[in-house]
Scaffold this active site. Structure first.
Site, PDB file in Angstrom:
ATOM      1  N   GLU A   1      35.284  36.818  40.151  1.00  0.00           N
ATOM      2  CA  GLU A   1      36.252  37.520  40.995  1.00  0.00           C
ATOM      3  C   GLU A   1      36.438  36.808  42.329  1.00  0.00           C
ATOM      4  O   GLU A   1      35.649  35.945  42.708  1.00  0.00           O
ATOM      5  CB  GLU A   1      35.788  38.962  41.225  1.00  0.00           C
ATOM      6  CG  GLU A   1      35.789  39.775  39.948  1.00  0.00           C
ATOM      7  CD  GLU A   1      35.361  41.212  40.147  1.00  0.00           C
ATOM      8  OE1 GLU A   1      35.560  41.990  39.211  1.00  0.00           O
ATOM      9  OE2 GLU A   1      34.826  41.569  41.217  1.00  0.00           O
TER      10      GLU A   1
ATOM     11  N   GLU B   1      37.101  34.366  29.364  1.00  0.00           N
ATOM     12  CA  GLU B   1      37.722  33.579  28.308  1.00  0.00           C
ATOM     13  C   GLU B   1      38.309  32.279  28.860  1.00  0.00           C
ATOM     14  O   GLU B   1      38.181  31.216  28.242  1.00  0.00           O
ATOM     15  CB  GLU B   1      38.831  34.380  27.610  1.00  0.00           C
ATOM     16  CG  GLU B   1      38.356  35.650  26.947  1.00  0.00           C
ATOM     17  CD  GLU B   1      38.389  36.883  27.854  1.00  0.00           C
ATOM     18  OE1 GLU B   1      38.483  38.002  27.316  1.00  0.00           O
ATOM     19  OE2 GLU B   1      38.311  36.753  29.092  1.00  0.00           O
TER      20      GLU B   1
ATOM     21  N   CYS C   1      44.761  36.346  28.699  1.00  0.00           N
ATOM     22  CA  CYS C   1      43.734  35.659  27.914  1.00  0.00           C
ATOM     23  C   CYS C   1      44.085  35.628  26.432  1.00  0.00           C
ATOM     24  O   CYS C   1      43.744  34.668  25.738  1.00  0.00           O
ATOM     25  CB  CYS C   1      42.364  36.278  28.148  1.00  0.00           C
ATOM     26  SG  CYS C   1      41.687  35.753  29.741  1.00  0.00           S
TER      27      CYS C   1
ATOM     28  N   ASN D   1      33.392  35.960  33.948  1.00  0.00           N
ATOM     29  CA  ASN D   1      34.428  36.266  34.925  1.00  0.00           C
ATOM     30  C   ASN D   1      33.927  35.948  36.335  1.00  0.00           C
ATOM     31  O   ASN D   1      32.742  36.073  36.642  1.00  0.00           O
ATOM     32  CB  ASN D   1      34.919  37.716  34.810  1.00  0.00           C
ATOM     33  CG  ASN D   1      33.856  38.771  34.991  1.00  0.00           C
ATOM     34  OD1 ASN D   1      32.738  38.643  34.511  1.00  0.00           O
ATOM     35  ND2 ASN D   1      34.209  39.843  35.693  1.00  0.00           N
TER      36      ASN D   1
END
Length: 136
Positions: free
Chosen positions: A43, A54, A88, A41
């Site tokens: 941000e 994902e 996702c 991930n």
């Protein structure tokens, strides 16, 4: 599910950029050729411009020319399973069949939950509804 896939998801989780939530996520998927693709991930201060682990793994898969997810592992933080968000789940559905295995592990690689994509996203709408063979 292979230990190699779990190790890849746990390892890439460490590369996550999560200065706001401090919730690091890693994903590793295996494509139709047996190759592993990973993502973490990322941000962004301008919510919701970040990207999920994902999505990163799927982008890497597409970039390498693969078009099908045979299985995926998601490594989150803590003792609760980090299930894919709704977006996702749909992203995975674009490239995986409902019987594809989705495994959630903790930062140590301990399996917390295993589901099929169909269990996570029942009665889903996918490429097959539009007559696509995922080869575009």
């Amino acid at each position: 599910m292979s230990e190699e896939l779990v190790r890849a998801a746990v390892a890439v989780r460490e590369q996550a950029y999560a200065p706001y939530s401090r919730f690091h996520v890693g994903a590793a998927l295996r494509d139709e050729h047996g190759q592993i693709h990973v993502g973490c991930n990322v941000e962004n201060a301008a919510y919701p411009q970040g990207s999920c682990a994902e999505a990163g793994a799927i982008s890497g898969m597409i970039m390498k020319g693969a078009r099908h997810i045979s299985e995926i592992v998601i490594a989150g933080g803590g003792d609760q399973p980090c299930t894919p968000c709704g977006g996702c789940r749909q992203r995975i559905r674009e490239f995986a069949s409902p019987d594809a295995r989705v495994t959630m592990v903790n930062p140590s690689g301990e399996v917390l939950l295993v589901r099929t994509l169909g269990e996570l996203l029942p009665d889903s709408f996918g490429p097959d509804h539009l007559g696509s063979k995922r080869d575009a």
